[in-house]
Design an enzyme around this catalytic site. Structure first.
Site, mmCIF file in Angstrom:
data_model
loop_
_atom_site.group_PDB
_atom_site.id
_atom_site.type_symbol
_atom_site.label_atom_id
_atom_site.label_comp_id
_atom_site.label_asym_id
_atom_site.label_seq_id
_atom_site.Cartn_x
_atom_site.Cartn_y
_atom_site.Cartn_z
ATOM 1 N N SER A 150 3.890 6.450 63.269
ATOM 2 C CA SER A 150 3.126 7.361 63.716
ATOM 3 C C SER A 150 2.399 8.451 62.952
ATOM 4 O O SER A 150 2.989 8.559 61.904
ATOM 5 C CB SER A 150 4.045 8.291 64.783
ATOM 6 O OG SER A 150 3.496 9.232 65.527
ATOM 7 N N TYR A 163 12.084 12.289 65.676
ATOM 8 C CA TYR A 163 11.015 11.370 65.989
ATOM 9 C C TYR A 163 10.164 11.312 64.533
ATOM 10 O O TYR A 163 10.073 10.143 64.238
ATOM 11 C CB TYR A 163 10.121 11.736 67.055
ATOM 12 C CG TYR A 163 9.024 10.521 67.339
ATOM 13 C CD1 TYR A 163 9.413 9.497 68.172
ATOM 14 C CD2 TYR A 163 7.869 11.089 67.140
ATOM 15 C CE1 TYR A 163 8.409 8.438 68.417
ATOM 16 C CE2 TYR A 163 6.683 9.956 67.491
ATOM 17 C CZ TYR A 163 7.249 8.948 67.930
ATOM 18 O OH TYR A 163 6.172 7.646 68.299
ATOM 19 N N LYS A 167 9.953 8.006 61.924
ATOM 20 C CA LYS A 167 8.642 7.305 61.901
ATOM 21 C C LYS A 167 8.208 7.237 60.215
ATOM 22 O O LYS A 167 7.843 6.231 59.750
ATOM 23 C CB LYS A 167 7.254 7.782 62.622
ATOM 24 C CG LYS A 167 7.727 7.757 64.003
ATOM 25 C CD LYS A 167 7.692 6.105 64.496
ATOM 26 C CE LYS A 167 7.909 5.932 65.864
ATOM 27 N NZ LYS A 167 7.704 4.531 66.299
ATOM 28 N N TYR A 207 -3.815 15.693 78.712
ATOM 29 C CA TYR A 207 -3.734 15.172 77.274
ATOM 30 C C TYR A 207 -5.214 14.732 76.784
ATOM 31 O O TYR A 207 -5.569 14.804 75.667
ATOM 32 C CB TYR A 207 -2.847 13.769 77.634
ATOM 33 C CG TYR A 207 -2.540 12.894 76.431
ATOM 34 C CD1 TYR A 207 -1.311 13.542 75.790
ATOM 35 C CD2 TYR A 207 -3.155 11.938 75.661
ATOM 36 C CE1 TYR A 207 -1.003 12.757 74.430
ATOM 37 C CE2 TYR A 207 -2.896 11.339 74.716
ATOM 38 C CZ TYR A 207 -1.783 11.805 73.894
ATOM 39 O OH TYR A 207 -1.306 11.242 72.832
#
Length: 259
Positions: A150, A163, A167, A207
């Site tokens: 990510s 998180y 990643k 978003y």
């Protein structure tokens, strides 16, 4: 977005691929592209209904087999690799796409959330790579591994310490496996998507507009954008690429404005 037949090659004819966490979004698009380019795809998702529905849609375009189960469970991972061999006689590509995002402030982040993120994002990837690599070595044919990182593994983001940490660790895993697996003709790479429009992110009405403003190329990514990068890295055209991370974020990590 549908692919036009004349734009597709048969780059994956005769190949067998396993993709985890692929009932929707990026994983689904990777499976669809692989199947349309000739691969037999074993599509995994923890949601059995979602896996069956997704595989059914892709089966109109190519061969796709639903394999529901928990991709962080070692017993299931072994069975998934074994099923690939049963279905086609070999395994050529393993893509560890499954992952979870559990937001939370660092100072009150719960241990159960931390360990769940690590179990799925790190454990599921590590042990799928291990089982797939064992099969590649047994076949003596080489193979391709791909991990899903990510942009948050490169740039800090609020409430995503665990998180982002997981990643970034996947990218280092790919580098270490260059040392371990290159002698067997196995390449291993990572894709790091930025903001991407999926079924999950589409639930946030702000978003798309927010990330269109923040992304230098003027829009968030799509599953097709990420799938194109992923499928390149597991194709024969990328056999001399290993230990690398390809960031697919429209330039966000270059400038890194915060939402």
């Amino acid at each position: 977005m549908e692919y036009n037949n004349h734009l597709l090659s048969n780059a994956f004819n005769g190949k067998t691929a396993v993709v985890t966490g692929a009932g929707q979004g990026i994983g689904f698009e990777i499976c669809r592209r692989l199947a349309r380019e000739g691969a037999t795809v074993l599509l995994n998702d923890i949601d059995a209904d979602l896996a069956e529905h997704a595989a059914g849609k892709i089966s109109r375009l190519g061969r796709c087999v639903a394999c529901p189960g928990d991709s962080s469970d070692l017993g299931f991972i072994k069975r998934l690799v074994e099923r690939a061999v049963v279905e086609t006689g070999s395994l050529d590509i393993a893509i560890a796409n499954a992952g979870i995002t559990l937001f939370g402030n660092f100072l009150d982040y719960k241990p159960e959330s931390f360990f769940k993120v690590m179990e799925v994002n790190l454990g599921g990837t590590f042990f799928l790579a291990q089982e797939a690599a064992k099969q590649f070595i047994k076949q003596r044919t080489g193979g391709s591994l791909l991990f899903m990182s990510s942009a948050t593994g490169h740039q800090a983001h609020k409430q995503l310490a665990a998180y982002g940490m997981s990643k970034a660790a996947l990218e280092m895993l790919a580098k270490h496996l260059v040392v371990e697996l290159s002698p067997f003709g196995i390449n291993v790479n990572t894709v790091a998507p930025g903001a991407t429009l999926t079924e999950r992110t589409a639930a946030d009405n702000e978003y798309e507009a927010t990330w269109a403003r923040l992304t230098p190329l003027g829009r968030p990514g799509t599953p097709e954008d990420v799938a194109a990068a992923a499928c390149f890295l597991v194709s024969d055209g990328a056999k001399h690429i290993t230990g690398q991370t390809l960031i697919v974020d429209g330039g966000w990590t270059v400038v890194s404005p915060s939402p």
